[in-house]
Design an enzyme around this catalytic site. Sequence first.
Site, PDB file in Angstrom:
ATOM      1  CG  ASN A   1      -5.116   4.201   9.677  1.00 29.09           C
ATOM      2  OD1 ASN A   1      -5.425   5.228   9.098  1.00 29.09           O
ATOM      3  ND2 ASN A   1      -4.140   4.149  10.572  1.00 29.09           N
TER       4      ASN A   1
ATOM      5  CB  CYS B   1       3.017   3.054   9.474  1.00 25.21           C
ATOM      6  SG  CYS B   1       2.565   1.891   8.167  1.00 25.21           S
TER       7      CYS B   1
ATOM      8  CD  GLN C   1      -7.278  -0.537   7.698  1.00 22.23           C
ATOM      9  OE1 GLN C   1      -7.975  -1.515   7.954  1.00 22.23           O
ATOM     10  NE2 GLN C   1      -5.996  -0.491   7.997  1.00 22.23           N
TER      11      GLN C   1
ATOM     12  N   GLY D   1       0.792  -1.218   0.000  1.00 22.98           N
ATOM     13  CA  GLY D   1       0.000   0.000   0.000  1.00 22.98           C
ATOM     14  C   GLY D   1       0.824   1.268   0.000  1.00 22.98           C
ATOM     15  CB  THR D   2       3.950   2.250   1.746  1.00 25.21           C
ATOM     16  OG1 THR D   2       3.416   2.026   3.052  1.00 25.21           O
ATOM     17  CG2 THR D   2       4.868   3.469   1.783  1.00 25.21           C
TER      18      THR D   2
ATOM     19  CB  THR E   1      10.598  -9.737 -12.091  1.00 22.21           C
ATOM     20  OG1 THR E   1      11.704  -9.543 -12.988  1.00 22.21           O
ATOM     21  CG2 THR E   1       9.910 -11.063 -12.393  1.00 22.21           C
TER      22      THR E   1
END
Length: 389
Positions: free
Chosen positions: A161, A335, A189, A83-84, A247
Amino acid sequence: MSYIAGMSESIYLDNNATTPMLPEVADAIHEASLRYGANPASQHRAGQEARRALENARERIAELLGGKTSGMDADRLIFTSGGTEANNLALLGVLGGLSPGHLITSAIEHPAVLGPIEQLERQGWRVTRIGADGNGVVLVDQLRDAICAETHLVSVMAANNETGVLQPIDEIAELCASHAVALHTDAAQLVGKLPVNFSERRLTALSCAAHKFHGPVGIGLLLVRHDVQITPQLWGGHQQAGLRPGTETVALAMGMQVALEVWHDAANARLERMQKFQTRFEEQIVAEIPSATTIGRLAPRLPSTSTVAFSEVDRQAFFLALDHAGVACSTGSACASGSSEPSPALMAMGLQKVLVESALRFSWGATTKAEEIDEACRRIIKVHNHLRR
């Protein structure tokens, strides 16, 4: 029952941070890892087979998220490491080819959004951060007043969140569309918990991560409208049309797909269970701890989240004591774990200091059982009363 190896009596109530991988997801990843061992960018038969599996997963995930998957105006789904990275690609990528202008976000965003926005500020962008009301809902009137001819992008999360509060994305999308402004939403979320309906909601870009809905860690995505130009933030390969070189991992993409498929097939039943858990949890806690305050309870919320302020005990001591008692919860965003600073999101809501500094987040998922909710409540009440004495 535990979902953390080696802790047979622990109860895991920190699913907003990371959800335990479902067995069927692990099986899909294992099978794909053995079956598709070639590089999906290779031209030989083994590479082509891996490419087909990857693209099938990409198309099905986009479909499950409500994206348009066919025609000249099909939306694009870009796989990322999580997600970051997806948020960074959305914000820096959408604005990367433009001269610095104006963008709008909210004061309750996740650090994965606030971080790249701070980077844009350093590059000369003017940022307006709109506030939230006491229930944790962003103030759309502030957004309406802030949007202007120089505004290029609005970024507001779909669900918070920390509180689980659902944000008025449909209203924000209508406002953005009327001003021809791009709208990005961090849906980490929301995905795998409630329907997304990307195209119907007129979103420009959406980001999420598989580990938030019982998929694997290490893969996320950015879903973007077909006409959106993205400036790459990584260079060195032609994969994903050069927008995110490197990749792709077929097994993780297929694991993400399976996690979404499982949610889709059982969405209504899972939603009902989560809602019952939320009601059950909050009623038991408040009945035995009258001073406990459920934050955001008057707003529409995710059924999987309860953030409760325990004003009569020290938050950090309570958190550590609960961990010792076998209840895994959170003091805020994973985080920012390890930080004793008050939550910026809760502070932005204008809550009393005592509520901000005493809040703990409890979140459950598809693997949580009803008896775990009851046992967790028993332990929370017991530990709280011990600390209060």
